[in-house]
Design a protein around this motif. Sequence first.
Motif, PDB file in Angstrom:
ATOM      1  N   ALA A  98       0.840  -1.195   0.000  1.00  0.00           N
ATOM      2  CA  ALA A  98       0.000   0.000   0.000  1.00  0.00           C
ATOM      3  C   ALA A  98       0.877   1.248   0.000  1.00  0.00           C
ATOM      4  CB  ALA A  98      -0.900  -0.005   1.230  1.00  0.00           C
ATOM      5  N   LEU A  99       0.453   2.256  -0.759  1.00  0.00           N
ATOM      6  CA  LEU A  99       1.178   3.515  -0.782  1.00  0.00           C
ATOM      7  C   LEU A  99       1.073   4.190   0.575  1.00  0.00           C
ATOM      8  CD1 LEU A  99       0.031   4.905  -4.259  1.00  0.00           C
ATOM      9  CD2 LEU A  99       2.202   3.784  -3.701  1.00  0.00           C
ATOM     10  N   GLU A 100       2.114   4.867   0.969  1.00  0.00           N
ATOM     11  CA  GLU A 100       2.086   5.584   2.239  1.00  0.00           C
ATOM     12  C   GLU A 100       1.029   6.682   2.171  1.00  0.00           C
ATOM     13  OE1 GLU A 100       5.835   6.977   3.618  1.00  0.00           O
ATOM     14  OE2 GLU A 100       6.743   4.981   3.651  1.00  0.00           O
ATOM     15  N   TYR A 101       0.276   6.782   3.245  1.00  0.00           N
ATOM     16  CA  TYR A 101      -0.819   7.755   3.319  1.00  0.00           C
ATOM     17  C   TYR A 101      -0.639   8.572   4.586  1.00  0.00           C
ATOM     18  CZ  TYR A 101      -5.517   9.537   4.347  1.00  0.00           C
ATOM     19  OH  TYR A 101      -6.575  10.338   4.658  1.00  0.00           O
ATOM     20  N   PHE A 102      -0.680   9.869   4.444  1.00  0.00           N
ATOM     21  CA  PHE A 102      -0.525  10.735   5.604  1.00  0.00           C
ATOM     22  C   PHE A 102      -1.818  11.533   5.791  1.00  0.00           C
ATOM     23  CE2 PHE A 102       3.740   9.875   4.131  1.00  0.00           C
ATOM     24  CZ  PHE A 102       4.392   9.557   5.304  1.00  0.00           C
ATOM     25  N   LYS A 364      -6.915   6.192  11.579  1.00  0.00           N
ATOM     26  CA  LYS A 364      -6.793   5.565  12.891  1.00  0.00           C
ATOM     27  C   LYS A 364      -5.849   4.369  12.842  1.00  0.00           C
ATOM     28  CE  LYS A 364      -9.273   7.971  15.682  1.00  0.00           C
ATOM     29  NZ  LYS A 364      -8.554   8.712  16.739  1.00  0.00           N
ATOM     30  N   ARG A 365      -5.906   3.616  11.742  1.00  0.00           N
ATOM     31  CA  ARG A 365      -5.032   2.440  11.645  1.00  0.00           C
ATOM     32  C   ARG A 365      -3.570   2.850  11.493  1.00  0.00           C
ATOM     33  NH1 ARG A 365      -6.135  -0.453   7.105  1.00  0.00           N
ATOM     34  NH2 ARG A 365      -7.847   0.807   6.308  1.00  0.00           N
ATOM     35  N   LEU A 366      -3.336   4.054  11.025  1.00  0.00           N
ATOM     36  CA  LEU A 366      -1.965   4.521  10.873  1.00  0.00           C
ATOM     37  C   LEU A 366      -1.429   5.188  12.133  1.00  0.00           C
ATOM     38  CD1 LEU A 366      -2.149   6.145   7.317  1.00  0.00           C
ATOM     39  CD2 LEU A 366      -1.355   3.853   7.903  1.00  0.00           C
ATOM     40  N   SER A 367      -2.301   5.887  12.865  1.00  0.00           N
ATOM     41  CA  SER A 367      -1.801   6.745  13.941  1.00  0.00           C
ATOM     42  C   SER A 367      -2.387   6.449  15.304  1.00  0.00           C
ATOM     43  CB  SER A 367      -2.072   8.213  13.587  1.00  0.00           C
ATOM     44  OG  SER A 367      -3.449   8.428  13.333  1.00  0.00           O
ATOM     45  N   GLY A 368      -3.383   5.569  15.396  1.00  0.00           N
ATOM     46  CA  GLY A 368      -3.845   5.127  16.702  1.00  0.00           C
ATOM     47  C   GLY A 368      -4.920   5.982  17.333  1.00  0.00           C
ATOM     48  N   CYS A 369      -4.799   6.202  18.634  1.00  0.00           N
ATOM     49  CA  CYS A 369      -5.898   6.684  19.471  1.00  0.00           C
ATOM     50  C   CYS A 369      -6.231   8.159  19.309  1.00  0.00           C
ATOM     51  CB  CYS A 369      -5.581   6.408  20.933  1.00  0.00           C
ATOM     52  SG  CYS A 369      -4.114   7.302  21.511  1.00  0.00           S
ATOM     53  N   ARG A 420       0.665  14.018  16.191  1.00  0.00           N
ATOM     54  CA  ARG A 420       0.044  13.740  14.891  1.00  0.00           C
ATOM     55  C   ARG A 420       0.975  12.969  13.966  1.00  0.00           C
ATOM     56  NH1 ARG A 420      -3.023  19.428  13.196  1.00  0.00           N
ATOM     57  NH2 ARG A 420      -5.062  18.913  14.121  1.00  0.00           N
ATOM     58  N   THR A 421       2.242  13.226  14.078  1.00  0.00           N
ATOM     59  CA  THR A 421       3.199  12.608  13.144  1.00  0.00           C
ATOM     60  C   THR A 421       3.857  11.349  13.708  1.00  0.00           C
ATOM     61  OG1 THR A 421       4.922  14.131  13.930  1.00  0.00           O
ATOM     62  CG2 THR A 421       3.692  14.763  11.955  1.00  0.00           C
ATOM     63  N   ALA A 422       3.515  10.960  14.930  1.00  0.00           N
ATOM     64  CA  ALA A 422       4.090   9.742  15.524  1.00  0.00           C
ATOM     65  C   ALA A 422       3.280   8.530  15.065  1.00  0.00           C
ATOM     66  CB  ALA A 422       4.099   9.847  17.043  1.00  0.00           C
ATOM     67  N   ASN A 423       3.226   8.342  13.732  1.00  0.00           N
ATOM     68  CA  ASN A 423       2.448   7.247  13.156  1.00  0.00           C
ATOM     69  C   ASN A 423       3.372   6.109  12.738  1.00  0.00           C
ATOM     70  OD1 ASN A 423       3.548   7.939  10.562  1.00  0.00           O
ATOM     71  ND2 ASN A 423       2.003   9.548  10.397  1.00  0.00           N
ATOM     72  N   ILE A 424       2.827   5.109  12.078  1.00  0.00           N
ATOM     73  CA  ILE A 424       3.640   3.925  11.766  1.00  0.00           C
ATOM     74  C   ILE A 424       4.780   4.235  10.800  1.00  0.00           C
ATOM     75  CG2 ILE A 424       1.743   2.329  12.231  1.00  0.00           C
ATOM     76  CD1 ILE A 424       1.418   2.010   9.200  1.00  0.00           C
ATOM     77  N   TYR A 425       4.627   5.288   9.993  1.00  0.00           N
ATOM     78  CA  TYR A 425       5.694   5.613   9.050  1.00  0.00           C
ATOM     79  C   TYR A 425       6.868   6.329   9.718  1.00  0.00           C
ATOM     80  CZ  TYR A 425       2.047   4.446   5.722  1.00  0.00           C
ATOM     81  OH  TYR A 425       1.055   3.796   5.017  1.00  0.00           O
ATOM     82  N   ALA A 426       6.648   6.804  10.937  1.00  0.00           N
ATOM     83  CA  ALA A 426       7.727   7.460  11.683  1.00  0.00           C
ATOM     84  C   ALA A 426       8.478   6.482  12.572  1.00  0.00           C
ATOM     85  CB  ALA A 426       7.153   8.601  12.525  1.00  0.00           C
ATOM     86  N   ARG A 436       1.290  -3.806  11.370  1.00  0.00           N
ATOM     87  CA  ARG A 436       1.311  -2.346  11.419  1.00  0.00           C
ATOM     88  C   ARG A 436      -0.067  -1.699  11.238  1.00  0.00           C
ATOM     89  NH1 ARG A 436       3.768  -4.350   6.980  1.00  0.00           N
ATOM     90  NH2 ARG A 436       3.106  -3.680   4.892  1.00  0.00           N
ATOM     91  N   PHE A 437      -0.938  -2.288  10.419  1.00  0.00           N
ATOM     92  CA  PHE A 437      -2.244  -1.679  10.196  1.00  0.00           C
ATOM     93  C   PHE A 437      -3.266  -2.090  11.257  1.00  0.00           C
ATOM     94  CE2 PHE A 437      -0.783  -1.728   5.592  1.00  0.00           C
ATOM     95  CZ  PHE A 437      -0.360  -0.412   5.630  1.00  0.00           C
ATOM     96  N   PHE A 438      -2.877  -2.961  12.169  1.00  0.00           N
ATOM     97  CA  PHE A 438      -3.744  -3.336  13.283  1.00  0.00           C
ATOM     98  C   PHE A 438      -3.426  -2.533  14.539  1.00  0.00           C
ATOM     99  CE2 PHE A 438      -4.585  -7.578  11.203  1.00  0.00           C
ATOM    100  CZ  PHE A 438      -5.963  -7.442  11.161  1.00  0.00           C
ATOM    101  N   CYS A 439      -2.133  -2.403  14.873  1.00  0.00           N
ATOM    102  CA  CYS A 439      -1.785  -1.843  16.185  1.00  0.00           C
ATOM    103  C   CYS A 439      -1.436  -0.364  16.142  1.00  0.00           C
ATOM    104  CB  CYS A 439      -0.627  -2.627  16.804  1.00  0.00           C
ATOM    105  SG  CYS A 439       0.989  -2.111  16.233  1.00  0.00           S
ATOM    106  N   SER A 440      -1.229   0.196  14.953  1.00  0.00           N
ATOM    107  CA  SER A 440      -0.983   1.638  14.782  1.00  0.00           C
ATOM    108  C   SER A 440       0.282   2.126  15.472  1.00  0.00           C
ATOM    109  CB  SER A 440      -2.178   2.456  15.284  1.00  0.00           C
ATOM    110  OG  SER A 440      -3.381   1.948  14.779  1.00  0.00           O
ATOM    111  N   GLY A 441       1.223   1.219  15.703  1.00  0.00           N
ATOM    112  CA  GLY A 441       2.489   1.634  16.295  1.00  0.00           C
ATOM    113  C   GLY A 441       2.527   1.566  17.802  1.00  0.00           C
ATOM    114  N   GLY A 442       1.486   1.004  18.414  1.00  0.00           N
ATOM    115  CA  GLY A 442       1.489   0.829  19.857  1.00  0.00           C
ATOM    116  C   GLY A 442       1.099   2.078  20.622  1.00  0.00           C
ATOM    117  N   CYS A 443       1.072   1.949  21.929  1.00  0.00           N
ATOM    118  CA  CYS A 443       0.660   3.030  22.823  1.00  0.00           C
ATOM    119  C   CYS A 443       1.748   4.101  22.916  1.00  0.00           C
ATOM    120  CB  CYS A 443       0.373   2.440  24.205  1.00  0.00           C
ATOM    121  SG  CYS A 443       0.121   3.666  25.501  1.00  0.00           S
ATOM    122  N   HIS A 444       1.365   5.364  22.694  1.00  0.00           N
ATOM    123  CA  HIS A 444       2.329   6.464  22.787  1.00  0.00           C
ATOM    124  C   HIS A 444       3.000   6.506  24.161  1.00  0.00           C
ATOM    125  CE1 HIS A 444       1.256   8.069  18.956  1.00  0.00           C
ATOM    126  NE2 HIS A 444       0.051   8.472  19.307  1.00  0.00           N
TER     127      HIS A 444
END
Length: 495
Positions: A98-102, A364-369, A420-426, A436-444
């Motif tokens: 999938a292409l990166e989406y911001f 939400k799947r990219l960046s979480g809560c 806002r930018t602490a997503n899976i691509y960071a 990665r598309f399930f957990c969104s990078g874990g708890c901040h």
Amino acid sequence: MLGLNGYNLTKNVHVYRQGDLNIAYDVNSGSLHLLSDSAFTVIKAMEGNEQLRDEISSYLSENVIIDGIGALGKAELKEVLEELLALQSEGTLFSSEALEYFPGYPDIPIVKAICLHVAHDCNLRCRYCFAGTGSFGGKRTLMDLDTGKKAIDFVLSASAHRKQCEVDFFGGEPLLNFEVIKELVSYGKSAAAALGKKIKFTLTTNALLLNDTIQDYLEQEDISVVLSLDGRQEINDNLRPDAGGRGSYQRLVPNIQSFVKRRPQSSPYAVGTYYYVRGTYTHHNPDFYRDVLHIADLGINQISVEPVVAAPTEHYAFQEEDIPQIFESYDLLAEEILKRRQQSQGFNFFHFNIELNGGPCLPKRLSGCGAGHEYVAISPEGDIYPCHQFVGQEEFKLGSLLDAEKTEINLKQELVHLFRTANIYAKQACKECWARFFCSGGCHAANQASTNKLTEVYSLGCTLQKKRLEVAIYLKIKELMAGEAAASENAQIRC
């Protein structure tokens, strides 16, 4: 041609065994496949062998002869490869990345939910408490009514065009400030209605003060409730004594059971008016499945028992040798859930919930809560933080309800941008992870606590999260299979 040259297989396809199933999850399409033993063998062989993938890529188109894999003969191998090619052609296996989406966010954050810390005090002294047993590192205090009203005004204004907002009464123990809670619910409903909005209220409590009067009120006002219990009495009381050092189990369990009877229907996905009982497991009970089952046997069917996040020096922090037993607990819990469902005694384990057809939107799947820009926490003094676990950490203070008149509060933009930018691509670890598309990078908060950076992941949390996801997918497939079997049986009966 099965084009896998240069394809990152482990990043984009997760193949594993759970229970009696061989499962393949295609990350980019979201497709799930049940595999034969032969197909499972072939894909697992390709995972760690780039040369084999190259040979297989040209096998069907150029009639390249390769040896069988494992116990597979050449004819069987050819049949498997043709099946895999068909799945690739339809875009459900070995699909393109999938292409990166911001996500695009408005300049002024739209805050739709607040965690309102009405009490920085508690009648328990839980040893693993991230909130410093309720005080959040400061003095023990309760929120006054005026500050609470300002918080309600803030979320109604900051939610902009949104018609629904959320307010979670939190602590410490929020029921220590019950009279203010009642005033705020009344004020919030009236203020929201005047703006054509609604507020969804939730309350998180340890249940020690949950008497009949309070239970009646929570039902009357449709307030969702999260209740705390760690499981078996010896487990709960070991780490959750009261302020006098006494165990809490015998006093809180009857209150929880009483409340659950008043609310027999509750969403497994924590929507609508719900309840669930939340616990924490630690190094002292890696066999926590026993605690989950104990809670279920108390007549509670909405359960979440979650791993502790702790500094490695703490006696309750996980050790490396705990991991196999924790994994086994998840496995045993899954099988017990299936067994009890067949006996019409099922219960919902919150961390096994997974929605395959819908689920969170892509942002939400990219960046979480949404902590730090869509969701914030407010301390008794009116200070604003990214979420309840950051409260009291001055470097993460977003602003204050006292910063301006009424509700025009400007959140600190550099912190908003950081969250806002602490997503899976960071997060480097997320870029190569199948989950990665399930957990969104874990708890901040867990990431910050363990690595001192929002963009570096809490590795143990990742390990446990991936195990939970594997089991959740397995259970969802079993659920779908049971549904299909029941439909087929009903069709035969009708015939």
